[in-house]
Design an enzyme around this catalytic site. Structure first.
Site, mmCIF file in Angstrom:
data_model
loop_
_atom_site.group_PDB
_atom_site.id
_atom_site.type_symbol
_atom_site.label_atom_id
_atom_site.label_comp_id
_atom_site.label_asym_id
_atom_site.label_seq_id
_atom_site.Cartn_x
_atom_site.Cartn_y
_atom_site.Cartn_z
ATOM 1 N N HIS B 36 -3.117 -3.259 -0.033
ATOM 2 C CA HIS B 36 -2.153 -4.354 0.091
ATOM 3 C C HIS B 36 -2.350 -5.414 -0.997
ATOM 4 C CE1 HIS B 36 -1.081 -2.486 3.878
ATOM 5 N NE2 HIS B 36 -0.006 -3.256 3.881
ATOM 6 N N LYS B 103 -2.422 -1.528 14.265
ATOM 7 C CA LYS B 103 -2.726 -1.944 15.631
ATOM 8 C C LYS B 103 -2.969 -3.441 15.694
ATOM 9 C CE LYS B 103 -7.739 -1.092 15.839
ATOM 10 N NZ LYS B 103 -8.445 -2.266 16.353
#
Lengths: 300, 194
Positions: B36, B103
């Site tokens: 990222h 999650k």
């Protein structure tokens, strides 16, 4: 005392057994945890919560059958080593580190250890402070090694409170402790992979408090606290936390906690810490008993 | 239960709503912290091929290299997504990502980007590594393996009926916000602070 079997041979056998200990812990959940997840599934009304708990139970069956990790975050490797003659800490440390290297090579552990300055992955999981070992000397011969694997997601939602804490109306008593634990469970939401178990320490300093909160996680989920007042608090937390509605993975449901274990450590008059360690549903622990003649047994 | 086949168009994503159970099939790519940060600071044309219209999966798998040089995933559950909150909205906007799997949910910047650009956050079951690895039918390749290391590398996966729950949709709705709010009200009642 002279060992019946030559030490180098015993060391070799112990190393193999340690690799097997890691495989067992990494690929199979302990029976008390499986039982708790199965019981939780029966208590849920929401289909999504039920199917999630069923998937969790099935996952650990598939992991064990396929000899693959039950969770890909194979966690901080916490070893508690109890040893008598002729063992020495230095040799045992080397054996555990070698076993971790071998278990990583075989894919029971992910390369899961990063140098904190360079950010580089240490591909064999053996580095400064990894794995992490506690030694306890014992009077009888032989070795007992316990392993706990604690994933990063659940470790990140641990919390430490310094009482009094006005935000949650927590004073310096067991009622204050109750408030801290419920707040920590709420703060965690599903992020620690609910339903989880909390290990709690009342007292100590910031370091010993967290250490004891982790030690509480060695207790099986069925284990009752010897102190009736603390046992009552553990039961109350279980009931109350499971009315929060956070549920499996935080998607809603009745099952938020499968365990609450509270220990105590003496404190200074000036300090009152409540330390909470959260363990995810992939609650991995196993134990190796290694006799002086090299016979051994792994249990969970 | 809805079946999703990758790549996704905007219409398919807009049809998803908070709380929906989905089964995902097709090609997706993994990416976590290093990926990222990298995507936000570099244009990565190769990663773009897999990201546009695709899903980025927050996962650091356990992979095994087979004798013929191919890879097999043995454990492939989701990792905590909030760590990507500073970057995710930009990755969604710049790389036209239609779905994020992870999650724990994500924050307001990601929720806003999902609404603006037509993306959804899909929650997999944390710790479900063995089962989810079985839904990975093939590892097609890997990007940045040497640079990021095995858990952080960007793995290109073919998945089949990969189970997830939509917890943040493209209409600004977040299941995490609802559960946090409602459980917070119950907590305050338990503590007598309502």
């Amino acid at each position: 005392m002279v060992a019946a079997v030559a030490l180098p041979k015993l060391e070799e056998k112990l190393k193999e057994d340690l690799v097997e200990l890691i495989r067992t812990s990494s690929t199979r959940l302990p029976p008390d945890v499986v039982k708790a997840l199965q019981a939780a599934e029966k208590s849920e009304d929401v289909p999504q919560a039920r199917s999630t708990l069923l998937k969790m139970v099935k996952n650990q069956e598939e992991a064990y059958a396929g000899r693959t990790p039950t969770c890909q975050d194979t966690g901080t490797l916490i070893f508690e080593v109890e040893y008598g003659d002729p063992w020495r800490e230095k040799a045992l440390t080397a054996l555990v580190r070698d076993a971790v290297r071998e278990a990583t090579r075989r894919g029971y552990l992910r390369p899961n250890t990063v140098d904190s300055v360079t950010g580089k992955n240490i591909t064999d999981n053996v580095h400064d402070g990894s794995p992490y070992l506690h030694f306890h000397q014992r009077d009888d011969d032989g070795v007992r090694v316990r392993l706990m694997q604690k994933g990063g997601g659940c470790e990140n939602v641990g919390a430490q409170y310094s009482l009094p804490d006005e935000r949650i109306g927590a004073g310096r008593d067991l009622e204050g402790v109750r408030r801290c634990i419920l707040d920590a469970v709420w703060q965690a939401q599903g992020k620690g992979c609910a339903p989880g178990a909390v290990g709690v320490c009342v007292g100590g300093d910031r370091g010993s408090g967290y250490a004891e909160s982790k030690r509480q996680l060695w207790r099986t989920l069925e284990d009752k606290n010897a102190n009736p007042e603390v046992a009552a608090l553990e039961e109350r937390i279980m009931k109350e936390a499971n009315t929060l509605g956070i549920g499996p993975m935080g998607w809603g449901g009745k099952t938020t906690l499968i365990g609450c274990k509270i220990g105590t450590v003496a404190r200074l008059p000036a300090s009152f810490f409540v330390s909470v360690s959260y363990m995810c549903w992939a609650y991995r622990r196993a134990r190796l008993d290694f006799a002086p003649d090299g016979s051994s047994h792994i249990s969970q | 239960m809805q079946k999703l086949t990758l790549p996704l168009d905007e219409q398919a994503v807009r049809a998803l709503h908070r709380g929906d159970d989905v089964l995902i099939s097709g090609r997706m790519i993994t990416g976590r912290d290093a990926a990222h940060k990298h995507l936000c600071t570099h244009e990565d044309p190769e990663a773009r091929r897999y990201l546009e219209g695709g899903i980025i999966y927050h996962c650091g798998p356990v992979v095994k290299k087979d004798a013929d040089g191919s890879w097999t995933m043995t454990a492939a559950g989701p990792t905590t997504s909030t760590r990507e909150e500073p970057y995710q909205h930009k990755v969604i906007a710049d790389y036209k990502v239609r779905g994020v799997i992870g999650k724990g949910g994500m924050g307001p910047k990601t929720l806003k980007a999902c609404k603006e650009h037509g993306c959804a956050y899909l929650h997999a079951i944390g710790g479900l590594a063995a089962t989810l690895a079985r839904h990975v039918k093939k590892v097609e390749g890997v990007l940045h393996y040497e640079e990021f290391g095995p858990p952080e590398a960007m793995w290109i996966l073919q998945v089949e009926d990969f189970p997830a729950v939509v917890t943040m949709d493209s209409h600004g709705e977040s299941l995490h916000e609802v559960v946090e709010r409602e459980s917070g009200a119950r907590l305050r009642a338990l503590l007598g602070m309502a």
